[in-house]
Scaffold this motif. Structure first.
Motif, short mmCIF file in Angstrom:
data_model
loop_
_atom_site.label_atom_id
_atom_site.label_comp_id
_atom_site.label_asym_id
_atom_site.label_seq_id
_atom_site.Cartn_x
_atom_site.Cartn_y
_atom_site.Cartn_z
N GLY A 5 -72.12 -62.95 60.10
CA GLY A 5 -72.52 -63.23 61.47
C GLY A 5 -71.45 -62.82 62.47
N MET A 6 -70.19 -63.06 62.11
CA MET A 6 -69.08 -62.67 62.98
C MET A 6 -69.04 -61.14 63.12
N ARG A 7 -69.29 -60.45 62.02
CA ARG A 7 -69.29 -58.98 62.07
C ARG A 7 -70.41 -58.49 62.98
N ALA A 8 -71.58 -59.07 62.85
CA ALA A 8 -72.71 -58.68 63.69
C ALA A 8 -72.41 -58.93 65.17
N LEU A 9 -71.82 -60.08 65.46
CA LEU A 9 -71.45 -60.39 66.84
C LEU A 9 -70.40 -59.43 67.35
N PHE A 10 -69.39 -59.15 66.53
CA PHE A 10 -68.33 -58.22 66.94
C PHE A 10 -68.92 -56.84 67.24
N LEU A 11 -69.80 -56.37 66.38
CA LEU A 11 -70.41 -55.04 66.60
C LEU A 11 -71.30 -55.03 67.84
N GLU A 12 -71.97 -56.13 68.10
CA GLU A 12 -72.79 -56.24 69.31
C GLU A 12 -71.91 -56.11 70.56
N VAL A 13 -70.82 -56.85 70.56
CA VAL A 13 -69.90 -56.80 71.70
C VAL A 13 -69.25 -55.43 71.80
N LEU A 14 -68.87 -54.87 70.67
CA LEU A 14 -68.26 -53.54 70.65
C LEU A 14 -69.21 -52.50 71.26
N ALA A 15 -70.48 -52.57 70.92
CA ALA A 15 -71.47 -51.63 71.45
C ALA A 15 -71.64 -51.78 72.96
N ARG A 16 -71.44 -52.98 73.47
CA ARG A 16 -71.53 -53.18 74.92
C ARG A 16 -70.30 -52.61 75.62
N VAL A 17 -69.14 -52.75 75.00
CA VAL A 17 -67.89 -52.23 75.57
C VAL A 17 -67.86 -50.71 75.48
N ALA A 18 -68.35 -50.18 74.37
CA ALA A 18 -68.34 -48.73 74.13
C ALA A 18 -69.75 -48.31 73.74
N PRO A 19 -70.62 -48.08 74.73
CA PRO A 19 -72.03 -47.82 74.44
C PRO A 19 -72.32 -46.55 73.63
N ASP A 20 -71.35 -45.67 73.50
CA ASP A 20 -71.54 -44.46 72.70
C ASP A 20 -71.45 -44.73 71.21
N ILE A 21 -70.99 -45.91 70.84
CA ILE A 21 -70.82 -46.25 69.42
C ILE A 21 -72.13 -46.81 68.87
N ASP A 22 -72.54 -46.27 67.73
CA ASP A 22 -73.72 -46.77 67.02
C ASP A 22 -73.25 -47.79 65.99
N PRO A 23 -73.52 -49.07 66.21
CA PRO A 23 -73.03 -50.09 65.28
C PRO A 23 -73.45 -49.86 63.83
#
Length: 83
Positions: A5-23
């Motif tokens: 769950g923490m990984r999923a949340l981290f990737l969600e936030v990461l994708a918002r910060v860097a929208p070019d990244i595909d989680p």
């Protein structure tokens, strides 16, 4: 929250910060700066966004602890008392 769950949340936030990244294409060994090409401002925004979501402070001195996706998940899980 589990580490999954923490990984999923981290990737969600990461994708918002860097929208070019595909989680879906991000691995735990990916380095935020070297592999995912986040700059220092992106890392700062990521730390701030994680603080906002979880209430966990990530001091700049600990940024080395969140250098990869996997290490970030472990750090955040430990900080949240879920290690």
């Amino acid at each position: 929250m589990t580490q999954t769950g923490m990984r999923a949340l981290f990737l969600e936030v990461l994708a918002r910060v860097a929208p070019d990244i595909d989680p879906a294409q991000v691995s735990d060994s990916d380095h935020l700066r070297e592999d995912l090409e986040l700059d220092s401002m992106d890392v700062l925004n990521l730390a701030a966004a994680m603080h906002q979501r979880l209430g966990i402070d990530i001091p700049e001195a600990d940024y080395k602890e969140i250098a990869t996706v996997g290490s970030a998940v472990r750090y955040l899980s430990a900080a949240a008392g879920q290690d």
